[in-house]
Each structure stands twice: as structure tokens, then as C-alpha cells.
Design a protein around this motif. Structure first.
Motif, PDB file in Angstrom:
ATOM      1  N   SER A  11      -0.736   5.376 -13.536  1.00 30.65           N
ATOM      2  CA  SER A  11       0.252   5.920 -12.597  1.00 30.65           C
ATOM      3  C   SER A  11       1.508   6.347 -13.360  1.00 30.65           C
ATOM      4  N   LEU A  12       1.787   5.696 -14.496  1.00 27.60           N
ATOM      5  CA  LEU A  12       2.947   6.086 -15.286  1.00 27.60           C
ATOM      6  C   LEU A  12       2.883   7.566 -15.669  1.00 27.60           C
ATOM      7  N   ASN A  13       1.679   8.048 -15.915  1.00 20.62           N
ATOM      8  CA  ASN A  13       1.531   9.442 -16.295  1.00 20.62           C
ATOM      9  C   ASN A  13       1.872  10.401 -15.144  1.00 20.62           C
ATOM     10  N   ILE A  14       1.611   9.977 -13.897  1.00 21.12           N
ATOM     11  CA  ILE A  14       2.034  10.828 -12.763  1.00 21.12           C
ATOM     12  C   ILE A  14       3.554  10.853 -12.700  1.00 21.12           C
ATOM     13  N   SER A  27      -1.487   1.915  -8.339  1.00 21.03           N
ATOM     14  CA  SER A  27      -2.715   2.062  -9.119  1.00 21.03           C
ATOM     15  C   SER A  27      -3.557   0.813  -8.980  1.00 21.03           C
ATOM     16  N   THR A  28      -4.774   0.898  -9.473  1.00 22.69           N
ATOM     17  CA  THR A  28      -5.638  -0.286  -9.487  1.00 22.69           C
ATOM     18  C   THR A  28      -5.650  -0.935 -10.876  1.00 22.69           C
ATOM     19  N   SER A  29      -4.647  -0.619 -11.690  1.00 23.30           N
ATOM     20  CA  SER A  29      -4.624  -1.171 -13.047  1.00 23.30           C
ATOM     21  C   SER A  29      -4.659  -2.699 -13.038  1.00 23.30           C
ATOM     22  N   LYS A  30      -3.984  -3.304 -12.059  1.00 21.12           N
ATOM     23  CA  LYS A  30      -4.019  -4.762 -11.950  1.00 21.12           C
ATOM     24  C   LYS A  30      -4.842  -5.191 -10.749  1.00 21.12           C
ATOM     25  N   VAL A  31      -5.838  -4.370 -10.417  1.00 23.44           N
ATOM     26  CA  VAL A  31      -6.793  -4.695  -9.354  1.00 23.44           C
ATOM     27  C   VAL A  31      -8.196  -4.724  -9.967  1.00 23.44           C
ATOM     28  N   THR A  32      -8.522  -3.652 -10.708  1.00 28.22           N
ATOM     29  CA  THR A  32      -9.841  -3.604 -11.367  1.00 28.22           C
ATOM     30  C   THR A  32      -9.627  -3.774 -12.881  1.00 28.22           C
ATOM     31  N   PHE A  33      -9.802  -2.690 -13.640  1.00 27.35           N
ATOM     32  CA  PHE A  33      -9.595  -2.775 -15.091  1.00 27.35           C
ATOM     33  C   PHE A  33      -8.250  -2.158 -15.459  1.00 27.35           C
ATOM     34  N   ALA A  34      -7.484  -2.891 -16.243  1.00 25.19           N
ATOM     35  CA  ALA A  34      -6.123  -2.449 -16.547  1.00 25.19           C
ATOM     36  C   ALA A  34      -6.096  -1.072 -17.203  1.00 25.19           C
ATOM     37  N   GLY A  35      -7.048  -0.806 -18.048  1.00 26.43           N
ATOM     38  CA  GLY A  35      -7.038   0.476 -18.742  1.00 26.43           C
ATOM     39  C   GLY A  35      -7.909   1.526 -18.099  1.00 26.43           C
ATOM     40  N   ALA A  36      -8.583   1.193 -17.005  1.00 26.50           N
ATOM     41  CA  ALA A  36      -9.615   2.107 -16.503  1.00 26.50           C
ATOM     42  C   ALA A  36      -9.701   2.093 -14.983  1.00 26.50           C
ATOM     43  N   GLY A  37      -8.550   2.043 -14.356  1.00 21.35           N
ATOM     44  CA  GLY A  37      -8.518   2.097 -12.905  1.00 21.35           C
ATOM     45  C   GLY A  37      -8.283   3.511 -12.414  1.00 21.35           C
ATOM     46  N   ILE A  38      -7.804   3.603 -11.171  1.00 23.22           N
ATOM     47  CA  ILE A  38      -7.372   4.889 -10.633  1.00 23.22           C
ATOM     48  C   ILE A  38      -5.954   4.704 -10.098  1.00 23.22           C
ATOM     49  N   SER A  39      -5.230   5.805 -10.027  1.00 24.97           N
ATOM     50  CA  SER A  39      -3.854   5.721  -9.564  1.00 24.97           C
ATOM     51  C   SER A  39      -3.645   6.735  -8.449  1.00 24.97           C
ATOM     52  N   ALA A  40      -2.495   6.647  -7.804  1.00 28.40           N
ATOM     53  CA  ALA A  40      -2.220   7.581  -6.714  1.00 28.40           C
ATOM     54  C   ALA A  40      -0.733   7.832  -6.596  1.00 28.40           C
ATOM     55  N   VAL A  41      -0.418   9.042  -6.123  1.00 27.20           N
ATOM     56  CA  VAL A  41       0.948   9.358  -5.727  1.00 27.20           C
ATOM     57  C   VAL A  41       0.903   9.720  -4.245  1.00 27.20           C
ATOM     58  N   ALA A  42       1.880   9.221  -3.490  1.00 25.57           N
ATOM     59  CA  ALA A  42       2.009   9.581  -2.077  1.00 25.57           C
ATOM     60  C   ALA A  42       3.338  10.289  -1.897  1.00 25.57           C
ATOM     61  N   ALA A  43       3.332  11.303  -1.051  1.00 30.77           N
ATOM     62  CA  ALA A  43       4.557  12.057  -0.825  1.00 30.77           C
ATOM     63  C   ALA A  43       4.433  12.852   0.470  1.00 30.77           C
ATOM     64  N   SER A  44       5.524  13.464   0.871  1.00 30.61           N
ATOM     65  CA  SER A  44       5.540  14.292   2.080  1.00 30.61           C
ATOM     66  C   SER A  44       4.616  15.498   1.922  1.00 30.61           C
ATOM     67  N   HIS A 102     -14.972   3.014  -7.896  1.00 32.32           N
ATOM     68  CA  HIS A 102     -14.003   2.167  -7.200  1.00 32.32           C
ATOM     69  C   HIS A 102     -14.266   2.161  -5.686  1.00 32.32           C
ATOM     70  N   ALA A 103     -14.470   3.335  -5.127  1.00 33.10           N
ATOM     71  CA  ALA A 103     -14.606   3.446  -3.669  1.00 33.10           C
ATOM     72  C   ALA A 103     -15.843   2.693  -3.174  1.00 33.10           C
ATOM     73  N   ARG A 104     -16.952   2.857  -3.882  1.00 36.51           N
ATOM     74  CA  ARG A 104     -18.173   2.183  -3.416  1.00 36.51           C
ATOM     75  C   ARG A 104     -18.106   0.681  -3.679  1.00 36.51           C
ATOM     76  N   TYR A 105     -17.384   0.302  -4.714  1.00 32.46           N
ATOM     77  CA  TYR A 105     -17.258  -1.127  -5.027  1.00 32.46           C
ATOM     78  C   TYR A 105     -16.473  -1.841  -3.925  1.00 32.46           C
ATOM     79  N   PHE A 106     -15.365  -1.273  -3.538  1.00 34.74           N
ATOM     80  CA  PHE A 106     -14.505  -1.940  -2.552  1.00 34.74           C
ATOM     81  C   PHE A 106     -14.915  -1.657  -1.111  1.00 34.74           C
ATOM     82  N   LYS A 107     -15.574  -0.542  -0.909  1.00 35.46           N
ATOM     83  CA  LYS A 107     -15.938  -0.063   0.433  1.00 35.46           C
ATOM     84  C   LYS A 107     -14.712   0.341   1.241  1.00 35.46           C
ATOM     85  N   ASP A 108     -13.762  -0.571   1.392  1.00 42.47           N
ATOM     86  CA  ASP A 108     -12.539  -0.215   2.125  1.00 42.47           C
ATOM     87  C   ASP A 108     -11.405  -1.144   1.702  1.00 42.47           C
TER      88      ASP A 108
END
Lengths: 428, 428
Positions: free
Chosen positions: A103-106, A256-273, A299-305
Motif C-alpha cells: 500500500s505504501l507504493n500507492i 492492505s493484507t500485509s499483516k493479514v496474509t503474507f507481509a511481502g505478498a498480500g494485496i492492497s487497496a486505495v479507497a476514495a471518492s 486471497h478472495a477464494r481463501y477468505f471467501k468474504d
């Protein structure tokens, strides 16, 4: 133990001699521990290993919207991943772009875009003279480093127990058009673990920036990183508050999921208007082809929701909680009555923030290092890495094992005592 | 069939009537084919499905250098992945940074860095007035789009059968300090499939730029994308040549596995001189935490080494070759004698470049679209999307099935004939 502050010079010298003996013994143990970064432990990473079984050669890699996710296409993320990240942030998937692992890169990209191309049609920051950026401190060193790289003037905003000093934030933001942004970690802040109060969030949403192109960088890195299931901090949804004030363009939110799944290999997101998202996507379509959709699907299939994510976070909490509690207990037991330090008691996140006596933090960190325990550099939590009072030390208890953590905490309090005694003797 | 150019007006009108009939029939078929981008086909993506079996919950995710790749750490890639990407590019792993899934994003980042921070201590491009960038054309639209976004002046360099017109390149680069870079796809160029001759590569390496901060963007996207095992184009190693001329800082080289494994989920790399790599890493350490090392490891363990990669590429070639040959045969059979078009016969890469009669490309693409076949927009292969002669059309045969490809090629040649006849009648 008697408060150091109440001791006579002779008593302090006696204590000092004993502490120096203990320190020598500790140094001889040859410790080699790293508490410098908020890294998940091996056991935490093990929690996610079965995510690697989710996709295999027989998987159908078609997303909900019919896209072959192995191929090119889709800039803002596959719908499955957008839904989960949107649910984490409690916003609409339409207002989310799912990005790569950091997420830092975003955040960097949005600063760079504002600098080079401008925000929503406004003059690029590069053409607007000295850009000022507010940095609540102690805060996250990597945030500050980005804005320092661009040559912005970093303005320290003191933290209170409810969040940044909002009187000061309002004074700067609402009056100075050179102030273009503020870094925040609104829940379980890095390093203090402070969650912004409702009042603070409302005041953020009610800002009336002098600059049209001012943005709040709302880095919700620890939004679901509670330590106690029955005692969570609650943070107001910034976008809900911004809707009320008509200020929806004011905020970029990150997670991000850096501290949810793998620290170096998660996914991140930006939310905005809507407007901000459209503008980000327009440039993003030139910056990249798109982000890794296989990792998104995994990630999506692993967590389902979102419930899957939350259940997973409880397992992390179970591993982290004892470490936090062990450190805090050591601090309390060893330093509680000495009047030489204070520290935060966070209910989530990755850090404990420690305040030494004035002018002692650097030396405490150096003493620890000498005896084999690496801490985050003193000062790192302040803009330009300069802690004016030299008091703040960020403690990151997550990475070492519980046993190592106990050793490290003991060494740390020993160093705190030793450096403090020396300081008091100097002053005596 | 008789050459259109030799026909009388009456003969042309007769042909036109017949072609219009055929076009109406074709349009009624309701085709829906996309040949707009160089996307791998589903069958090609299937080739890599077993890469998803390589890592699972029992895998040891420790890299050669002892790093737990699930955690934070390592900016330039795990050693296993660096080795493979270095071997693809035939450079030392020390001169390689392995990045995320899109090599385009590294190119963007390096342009952005040069613009904002400058190249190796030189004044940032943003402070140097109008920046000029050389664009060999026809070329890759996404390259041109990046430099257009930054407001650079894009200068078209005509392509020859050996690569860019080097007389012109030398004239610009060696004399004009505003010329800061050139886009290249040196092997199986997009869209012509031209591989730069030894002489061209040597002349690139021997450039004496008027600007100290001039860089060659050597996008070796198709470096291992040969169609014929026994008839490969050979490209000189640009860094070997630059060593001879003492020009090692002149080049940024790029590649990715986007057209090796999964188009949206591969790994990419940049190769550069020691000095350039050090400078890129310095800023990169602030731009991001690091790239996805799990995906890197998945690739590295799947391929084992460069031989694994090369064996894999043969399977891609087996799927691509018949499509290229089918298109080329249709062109030859249907247009070979008409004197209204020419096209390239690439030995690799993803494209065939088609040249219509002057002023016909846009209309051919429009006619195809009307009948259900989407091609890359005419003009897209030139800076500012403006093909001065309106002749170039990029054909991307990879994505459709062989059957769809046959249909699409037939419709295409029909449209070429129809538009050409109309043009000849206008001129008659």
C-alpha cells in the motif's frame, strides 16, 4: 523499587554500579534480536500457509465477471477482491482500487501524481512553491520519508491521546494554502496504538482547507488488527463523516493484507471518492497494465468474504497478545515506580510507544544494540528522523518469539534504567 | 487475381460491387473477435497452470539466502528469481532488480524518477525545459503514452528493416541536449517484428549523447519469444557492446514473464549498470516495501533455471506459429498480387505489421470493427496516435483461436480490398 527521581546521588551511584554489572552480563549472553520493524512472526505467517493450496492446476481462474484472470485486463481489481477490500474499509467496491502488495507504493504514487500532474485539475504541486505536509508525530517513518524525498517541508503535529492535535491541524490546513496533505494512521496508530476519537475524525471531515488540492492520507493499516475481541477500539468511518460535510474528495484511504496474509505478498487497496477514483484510474492506466489478479483471486477464494478475514485476524491476535502483554508486564514490573518512563497500552496494531526521560532515547537504543537487540532507530518516528526531545522509542513486539521477547524486554528495561541513572547523575 | 493498380475504372467498380456483397454477408455473420492487444490465448495460459501446484501449504518458503520470503525484506528480488531474469537478459544478477507483474510500471517509474529527481545527480528533467523523447515508429503505444503524459515532445524516428533510422537517432541524440531518451523494442519489435541488426545495436552503444542524462529504454519484451527454433533472430547484448564503448550507464533494459507465464501475474525485471542500479534502489526503497516474493519463488521453483524457461517458450511457439502462418498465408493468397498492401514476416514476438495504401488504415480498422473484428486503433503505433500516412495496422494474432483467426483474417483482407478499391476509384 524506589523512584529514581527520589534517590540521592549516592543511591543513584549504587544503583548504577549494580546496573552496569547486570548490563555486562546481559551483553555477554550474545543476544541477536531484531525488534526494529513491525514484522509478523514465523508463526503468524504459518497461519496463512493453506492459502497456497487454494489455487492449483485444476482451478477455474474465471472471475465473477467472466474475466480470465490469468490474462491482461482490469485495472481496478477483480470483483471478488474489490468486495473484500471494500468490506474491510466499509466503503462501496466502486470506490476501491485493489493494487499490488505494498500500500505504501500507492501512497507514493498519489503523492507523485499530485506533484507531477496535480490533483483533480489543479496546478501540479511542483509549480506551487514550497509544499508543506503535516506529520503527526510520533508517526510512521516511511510516510515521512516519501514526503521528504519530494523536498516538502514536514511539519510536526504533536499527538494527543485522541489523535493529532486538531487545533493545530485546523490552523495549518484552513489557513495555509501551501499545506497540501497530512499523514495519518487513524486506528492503532504507528507507533502509539492510538485510535482517533470520534471528535477528531469529525474535525478531519470538517476541515476547510485553504488549498483546493489538500488531501488527507488516511492509512488505515491496522483497521482490523485488534488484540482483544471484547475490547476493540472503534474508529468512525471517515467517508461517512465526509459525506455529511460534503468533503468526500478530501480523503485517500489505504489498507492492505500485509499483516493479514503474507507481509511481502498480500494485496492492497486505495479507497476514495468517485471523482478521485476516476482521476487515479486515468493516470494508472498509463502507469501500469494492471495488478496481479492471480494473487487477488488467491486471497478472495481463501477468505471467501469479510467474515473469513475477521476470523483469520483473531488467530493473529492470539499470537500477538501474549507478546504485547509480556512486554507491558516487564515495563510495569521493572519501570512502573521509577518515574523515568511512560508507555502506551495499545489494544491493537503492531507497536508500543515508549517515552524515556528527555535526551535518553538515542542512548537507550545504542545500548540495546551493543548488547544484541536492534530497535527502530531513535528519532525515526519523527520528521527528518529528529525527535526534538529525544524521548520516543518504538517497540515492535511481533517478530521475536515469546522467549526472545522476554529476553529483549529485560535487556531493554535494563538499558532504560542505566541510561536514566546516568542522566540523573549528570543533572545531580 | 489481377493487381488493383492495373485495373480500369470499370474493372474496379465491378470488383467493388462484388466486395460489397461479400462484406455484407460477412457482417451478417455477427463475428465478435478481438485482435486489438497482444494477449496470450487461453491455451497459452493453460501451459502454465501447473505453476500453481509448485507452492502449497507444505512448501519451505525460505530462499537460498535464508530469507523467509513470506515476510518483509529484500528490495531487488530473491536470488532465485534474480538469477533466472539475469539469465534471460544475459547479464549478472547484480545488475538486475526483479519487480512486480508489469515491466511497464518500472519504465514509468524510471521516467517519473528522472523527471522529478533527475538521473544520477543531474538536474531533474522537470527543470530542463521541453524534454524530447525519440519514438521509433511504428512502435508500442503504451511507451509513447507514458512520455506523452509527462508532456515531452515525442519525435518520430522511422523504422528501417534493421531497426530505427540510426542516422537520425545519432543526429538528435548527439546534438540536442533536450533529447533525453529513446523507446526501443530491440527484438521482434512491436509491431513489426524487426530485430535490430548488429550494426544498429553497436551504434546505440556508441552514442555520444549531448545530454548527460540521456537513457535508452531497451524494452526486451520479446527476447525469448521466438517462433522458429531453427530460425531465430539474434540480437547483440547491448550491455556487452556498452562495455566496449564505456557507455554502460546509457541503458535501462526491461523484460517480464507476462508472455511466458500468466500475462497479468508474472514477474518483471530491470537491468542496468552498477551505478544506475544503486540509484534506482535508493529511490525504490522509499517508493515501496518490496515486490511480491511469493510470486517470484513460484516462478523460480517452477522453471528451476533458464533452460526451464526456454523449454516453456517452445510450447508457446507451437501454439502461436500456426496462427501467424495462417494470417500470413491469407495475406499472401488474397492480397499478394494486388499491389495494395505490404506486411512483415516476423520470426517471433506477438505482432504482424500491416501497411495499407496511403490514407486507408483508419477506414480498414473501422470497417473491420463494423463487422465485428476489433483491431488495434489505426494510428496507435505512432506518437500522439497519429500515423501521418494513415497506413499502419497492427495485427495481433495470438488471442483468437485458430478458427477465429481464419475468420478474422478473411474479414480483414476483405476490408483491405474494399477500402483500397474505394481509394483507387476516388483517385481514378
Amino acid at each position: 523499587m524506589k523512584s529514581f527521581k527520589q534517590m540521592t546521588k549516592e543511591e543513584l551511584q549504587e544503583v548504577k554500579a549494580e546496573l552496569e554489572k547486570q548490563y555486562k552480563e546481559a551483553a555477554d549472553m550474545g543476544l541477536k534480536l531484531d525488534m526494529s520493524r513491525g514484522k509478523p512472526s514465523g508463526k503468524q505467517l504459518d497461519l496463512t500457509m493453506d492459502m497456497l493450496d487454494v489455487l492449483n492446476s485444476s482451478s477455474d481462474l474465471t472471475s465473477e465477471n467472466g474475466l480470465d484472470i490469468r490474462n491482461y485486463g482490469v485495472l481496478d481489481g477483480i470483483p471478488e477482491a474489490k468486495k473484500i477490500m471494500a468490506d474491510i474499509l466499509e466503503v462501496s467496491p466502486d470506490n476501491v482500487i485493489v493494487c499490488g502488495n505494498a500500500s505504501l507504493n500507492i501512497m507514493y504514487t498519489l503523492i507523485s501524481n499530485a506533484y507531477t500532474f496535480g490533483v483533480l485539475g489543479n496546478e501540479p504541486w511542483r509549480n506551487q512553491g514550497t509544499i508543506k505536509f503535516l506529520c503527526p508525530a510520533p508517526g510512521y517513518d516511511r510516510h515521512f520519508a516519501i514526503t521528504e524525498l519530494f523536498g516538502f517541508e514536514l511539519i510536526t503535529i504533536p499527538m494527543t491521546s485522541e489523535g493529532p492535535d486538531m487545533d493545530l491541524v485546523e490552523k495549518y490546513v484552513n489557513n495555509d494554502p501551501q499545506v497540501k496533505g497530512i499523514w495519518t494512521v487513524p486506528k492503532y496508530s504507528n507507533p502509539q496504538g492510538i485510535t482517533y476519537s470520534d471528535d477528531v475524525v469529525k474535525r478531519f471531515a470538517a476541515l476547510k482547507p485553504a488549498a483546493k488540492d489538500f488531501r488527507i492520507f488516511w492509512d488505515n493499516a491496522y483497521i482490523i488488527h485488534d488484540l482483544y475481541e471484547d475490547d476493540k477500539d472503534e474508529l468512525l468511518n471517515i467517508f461517512d463523516e465526509c459525506k455529511k460535510t460534503g468533503n468526500e474528495n478530501l480523503v485517500y484511504e489505504f489498507c492492505s493484507t500485509s499483516k493479514v496474509t503474507f507481509a511481502g505478498a498480500g494485496i492492497s487497496a486505495v479507497a476514495a471518492s468517485d471523482e478521485n477514483i476516476a482521476s487515479i484510474k486515468k493516470i494508472m492506466g498509463i502507469q501500469t497494465i494492471g495488478f496481479d489478479k492471480v494473487t487477488q483471486m488467491m486471497h478472495a477464494r481463501y477468505f471467501k468474504d469479510i467474515n473469513g478475514v475477521k476470523a483469520h485476524m483473531k488467530k493473529h491476535a492470539d499470537l500477538l497478545r501474549p507478546k504485547f502483554e509480556a512486554v507491558l508486564k516487564t515495563f510495569e514490573d521493572e519501570l512502573g515506580e521509577l518515574e523515568i518512563a511512560s508507555w502506551t497500552n495499545p489494544k491493537g496494531g503492531y507497536f508500543i510507544s515508549f517515552e524515556s526521560m528527555s535526551g535518553c532515547a538515542k542512548e537507550i537504543v545504542a545500548k540495546c544494540k551493543e548488547a544484541g537487540v536492534t530497535l527502530t532507530g531513535a528519532g525515526a518516528t519523527f520528521p527528518y528522523k529528529k525527535d526534538p526531545a529525544d524521548t520516543n522509542i518504538r517497540i515492535a513486539p511481533s517478530y521475536p518469539t515469546e522467549e526472545e521477547m522476554a529476553q529483549a524486554a529485560k535487556l531493554f528495561v535494563l538499558c532504560v534504567k542505566l541510561v536514566s541513572v546516568n542522566k540523573l547523575l549528570e543533572q545531580a
